[in-house]
Design an enzyme around this catalytic site. Sequence first.
Site, PDB file in Angstrom:
ATOM      1  CB  THR A  92      67.811  97.065  13.467  1.00 55.32           C
ATOM      2  OG1 THR A  92      67.413  95.789  12.957  1.00 55.32           O
ATOM      3  CG2 THR A  92      66.765  98.104  13.055  1.00 55.32           C
ATOM      4  CG  LEU A 167      63.295  99.856   2.068  1.00 59.42           C
ATOM      5  CD1 LEU A 167      63.487  99.059   0.790  1.00 59.42           C
ATOM      6  CD2 LEU A 167      61.874 100.428   2.117  1.00 59.42           C
ATOM      7  CE  LYS A 168      64.775  94.496  10.634  1.00 64.38           C
ATOM      8  NZ  LYS A 168      65.778  94.420  11.665  1.00 64.38           N
ATOM      9  CG  LEU A 169      65.077 101.770  10.819  1.00 59.63           C
ATOM     10  CD1 LEU A 169      65.610 103.196  10.800  1.00 59.63           C
ATOM     11  CD2 LEU A 169      64.991 101.254  12.250  1.00 59.63           C
TER      12      LEU A 169
END
Length: 283
Positions: A92, A167-169
């Site tokens: 991430t 979008l992961k964050l």
Amino acid sequence: MIKAFLGTGLLGSGFIRAMLQRGDTVQVWNRTTARAQALETFGAKVCSEVTDAVSGAGRIHITLKDDASVDEVLEAARTGFAPGAIIIDHTTTSKEGAIRRTAYWKEQGFTYQHAPVFMGPANALEASGFMLVSGDEAVMDGLKPELSVMTGKLLELGPEVGKAAALKLAGNAFLVCFAFSLRESVAVAKSLGMSASDMAGLFQNWNPAAQTDARLKRLSGEDQDQPSWELAMARKDTGLFLEAAQQAGVPLTLLPQIAPVMDAWIEKGFGHYDWTVVGRDLA
């Protein structure tokens, strides 16, 4: 094909064990070699030097801490890269970091693909959960068969480099807020003489998480003048939460910050709108 895996923490170890179970040859490296040695039991080749771990590997998977650690480790490993090696980063990281590394390693003659995950160690071992990819569609098409077996669902997000990172964050932000929302709910319940188990019993019958999709659509919709719960009424209830917690001496984290936002929207004339109107400026 030989694979390298750099970073053998909880998530990385799960991925490595799953690869070995599928019959892959995996060379692994960890900053602290002793922490990787348990993987030898499962058939991994543990290397004390990162250049040895990537030597001859067609795929180099990474699960590290952050942008700085990814950059540092890849630079240390680069002299051992095989021609045509593809770097697959599950860390991430920032959106900017993913974009920069994609361009940088392309200039160096290598492919960098960011593939962050919504997966825990158990998901990595079981190949469940979600993996996100975006960027060069030809690269993603080539990697799809390999990445799909690592996860429950591979989410292909289109050609925008960095979209997967973004979008992961954003997804992780939801998870953080979700945990704090549960904490806040338990705090209010405690101030009213209820317990966490009482809340669990409520949620077994009423699942507010099922409303997530509808709430998100309403938050960004244009029909907020047709309320299901007026903002003024939601603010009234928020006052009751705050009052109960104050009287019981139970500290709250989120609700004291939420109340002023509600007040600002009410002052702008939106008190009789749906309570989701507070997200209108971000929609």
